[in-house]
Design a protein around this motif. Structure first.
Motif, PDB file in Angstrom:
ATOM      1  N   ASP A  17       0.833  -1.203   0.000  1.00 38.19           N
ATOM      2  CA  ASP A  17       0.000   0.000   0.000  1.00 38.19           C
ATOM      3  C   ASP A  17       0.869   1.254   0.000  1.00 38.19           C
ATOM      4  O   ASP A  17       0.527   2.272  -0.618  1.00 38.19           O
ATOM      5  N   ALA A  18       1.991   1.199   0.713  1.00 36.33           N
ATOM      6  CA  ALA A  18       2.878   2.361   0.786  1.00 36.33           C
ATOM      7  C   ALA A  18       3.683   2.521  -0.499  1.00 36.33           C
ATOM      8  O   ALA A  18       3.978   3.635  -0.925  1.00 36.33           O
ATOM      9  N   GLU A  19       4.037   1.402  -1.132  1.00 35.73           N
ATOM     10  CA  GLU A  19       4.897   1.450  -2.310  1.00 35.73           C
ATOM     11  C   GLU A  19       4.141   1.936  -3.534  1.00 35.73           C
ATOM     12  O   GLU A  19       4.656   2.733  -4.318  1.00 35.73           O
ATOM     13  N   GLY A  20       2.935   1.457  -3.738  1.00 37.11           N
ATOM     14  CA  GLY A  20       2.193   1.801  -4.934  1.00 37.11           C
ATOM     15  C   GLY A  20       1.420   3.097  -4.766  1.00 37.11           C
ATOM     16  O   GLY A  20       0.574   3.196  -3.891  1.00 37.11           O
ATOM     17  N   PRO A  21       1.693   4.117  -5.573  1.00 37.04           N
ATOM     18  CA  PRO A  21       0.990   5.396  -5.445  1.00 37.04           C
ATOM     19  C   PRO A  21      -0.342   5.381  -6.186  1.00 37.04           C
ATOM     20  O   PRO A  21      -0.838   6.419  -6.597  1.00 37.04           O
ATOM     21  N   VAL A  77       3.309  11.830 -12.171  1.00 35.88           N
ATOM     22  CA  VAL A  77       2.961  10.853 -11.146  1.00 35.88           C
ATOM     23  C   VAL A  77       4.211  10.488 -10.357  1.00 35.88           C
ATOM     24  O   VAL A  77       5.266  10.240 -10.930  1.00 35.88           O
ATOM     25  N   ARG A  78       4.105  10.483  -9.048  1.00 34.05           N
ATOM     26  CA  ARG A  78       5.250  10.125  -8.205  1.00 34.05           C
ATOM     27  C   ARG A  78       5.586   8.651  -8.394  1.00 34.05           C
ATOM     28  O   ARG A  78       4.733   7.784  -8.276  1.00 34.05           O
ATOM     29  N   ALA A 113       6.614  -2.043  -8.824  1.00 37.12           N
ATOM     30  CA  ALA A 113       5.679  -0.921  -8.849  1.00 37.12           C
ATOM     31  C   ALA A 113       6.352   0.335  -9.387  1.00 37.12           C
ATOM     32  O   ALA A 113       5.796   1.071 -10.190  1.00 37.12           O
ATOM     33  N   GLY A 114       7.599   0.594  -8.926  1.00 41.40           N
ATOM     34  CA  GLY A 114       8.325   1.758  -9.409  1.00 41.40           C
ATOM     35  C   GLY A 114       8.570   1.694 -10.900  1.00 41.40           C
ATOM     36  O   GLY A 114       8.444   2.688 -11.614  1.00 41.40           O
ATOM     37  N   HIS A 162      -6.537   4.844 -12.709  1.00 45.95           N
ATOM     38  CA  HIS A 162      -5.316   5.553 -12.307  1.00 45.95           C
ATOM     39  C   HIS A 162      -4.330   5.739 -13.459  1.00 45.95           C
ATOM     40  O   HIS A 162      -3.835   6.844 -13.704  1.00 45.95           O
ATOM     41  N   PHE A 163      -4.000   4.664 -14.155  1.00 42.47           N
ATOM     42  CA  PHE A 163      -2.983   4.748 -15.202  1.00 42.47           C
ATOM     43  C   PHE A 163      -3.458   5.571 -16.393  1.00 42.47           C
ATOM     44  O   PHE A 163      -2.670   6.280 -17.022  1.00 42.47           O
ATOM     45  N   GLN A 164      -4.731   5.473 -16.730  1.00 40.08           N
ATOM     46  CA  GLN A 164      -5.258   6.252 -17.849  1.00 40.08           C
ATOM     47  C   GLN A 164      -5.307   7.739 -17.473  1.00 40.08           C
ATOM     48  O   GLN A 164      -4.999   8.606 -18.298  1.00 40.08           O
TER      49      GLN A 164
END
Length: 425
Positions: A67-71, A103-104, A111-112, A156-158
């Motif tokens: 949850d913390a890693e994926g923005p 996007v951060r 995920a990064g 999110h990605f779109q």
């Protein structure tokens, strides 16, 4: 080392524990309660080994880390609220054309890499859109409608890809996300129907896009909502809509979907599900506790029915899990009956005059790709894309591919709108 007999015994114990939680939830529902327990036991067996080999504390820590890693789901825009015909407030956000912040990207990990790939692709998409849209005429606003048990953040990605290059609107359907619980459902005066959702979309469009051309994008239930808009407001669609994308959705015959189950299992599901869900909705507090207690069970089920491969990025799988977990069980129950009677095949012809994209994952068990092929038969000029090894949440599983096709749609829609205006001038 644990031998096979001991593992099997522990697996049965784990499955029985999950079944007991759900049976308790449905105790006052008679036969439906028994069905809940049976289904839970069968499904729990599929994730029992994972529960045996990974401790509960470790799984909890892994979820927190993911949850913390994926923005994912962190993008926000200018908020607004439309009011539906029954007084329900429908939450939406608008991203205007701007050089907004990128996007951060988290440090390291899959995920990064996913987010950085989107950032790199974003520059190219912006150049394409800028060239296609130009400054000579009003550019279309792209309006996204999400699916059942999801929310606007499922795009999110779109949203990240189009952010700043074109005006976009993202809204939460009634009783989902940040929108209010449906007033007509709370007081029992009106059941949820796909037609009602189509009128909700019209209210959002009136509030967020009062003028100018529109490109509609709908996933799953959101695609059905887009069809219902055309069914009830064909003149509006003819005047304002210049493009449409129908992703992982269906125009009807959902009562025939097998969900990857054997024939008898599929028939039993369609027979039992409405009553079971209704009973669970009446016992929502107990059921929600059961959902939390059997989180691992649901994680396995969500992954199976959301994605086409088991190799999906764990952070994205967790994001999909979070979206679905956020939908209360009584909302799940309220919406489910609407799908059995959904039939908008004839309404699709309203979109035959505009550029269209019909896209589906080949491994979609919820709205099978065959349903998208049926839609494409009604819209013969549509671009049909069936994505190998992708499931129901194809826009999360294969974001770059979906983004590329969406940008192509906006390009075609913009060019068609310009030609139409020139012809009328």
């Amino acid at each position: 080392m644990t031998d096979g007999t001991e593992v099997a015994a522990q697996a049965v114990e784990t499955a029985a524990e999950a079944a007991g939680n759900w049976a308790k939830a449905g105790r006052q529902a008679g036969f439906a309660g028994l069905a809940i327990g049976v289904v839970a036991a069968g499904a729990a067996a599929g994730v029992a080994i994972e529960r045996l080999t990974v401790g509960r504390g470790m799984r909890r820590r892994a979820r927190l880390a993911l949850d913390a890693e994926g923005p994912y789901g962190t993008l926000r825009g200018t908020s607004g609220a439309a009011v539906a015909e029954d007084g329900t407030e429908l939450y939406y956000e608008v991203d205007e054309v701007t050089d907004g912040p990128a996007v951060r990207a988290p440090k390291g990990g899959r995920a990064g890499k996913e987010v950085r790939a989107v950032q790199e692709a974003r520059g190219g998409l912006h150049k394409r859109l800028t060239a296609a849209l130009g400054r000579r005429s009003p550019a279309p606003t792209v309006v996204f409608s999400h699916g059942y048990c999801l929310g606007q953040d499922s795009w999110h990605f779109q949203r990240a890809a189009l952010r700043g290059a074109v005006r976009t609107v993202h809204w939460d359907q009634r009783s989902h996300g940040r929108s209010a619980r449906g007033h007509g459902q709370i007081d029992g005066t009106e059941p949820v129907t796909i037609d009602l959702l189509g009128r909700d979309l019209k209210a959002v469009l009136d509030a967020a896009v009062p003028e100018g051309p529109i490109v509609l994008v709908g996933h799953s239930m959101g695609g059905m909502t887009v069809m219902a808009l055309a069914d009830q407001f064909p003149e509006y669609v003819a005047e304002r809509v210049v493009g449409v994308a129908l992703i992982g959705t269906s125009a009807g015959r959902l009562s025939e979907v097998g969900f990857g189950l054997p024939s008898m299992g599929s028939k039993a599901f369609h027979w039992l599900a409405p009553g079971v869900l209704k009973a669970m909705g009446r016992q929502s507090e107990i059921v929600e506790r059961g959902r939390r207690a059997t989180a691992d069970l649901f994680a396995g089920l969500i992954k199976r029915y959301s994605f086409g491969t088991q190799d999906v990025d764990p952070a994205i799988a967790r994001f999909g899990e979070r979206l679905i977990e956020a939908t209360p069980i009584d909302v799940v129950a309220e919406f489910f009956p609407a799908f059995a009677v959904h039939d908008k095949t004839e309404a699709l012809v309203a979109y035959d005059a505009v550029p269209a994209l019909v896209l589906a994952g080949e491994e979609d068990l919820i709205t099978p790709a065959e349903h998208s092929r049926t839609i494409a038969e009604v819209l013969p000029d549509a671009e049909l894309v069936c994505v190998p090894d992708a499931g129901h949440l194809v826009m999360l599983e294969r974001p770059e591919l979906v983004n590329d096709h969406l940008v192509g749609l906006v390009e075609r829609a913009s060019a068609a709108a310009r030609r139409s205006r020139t012809a009328r001038a």
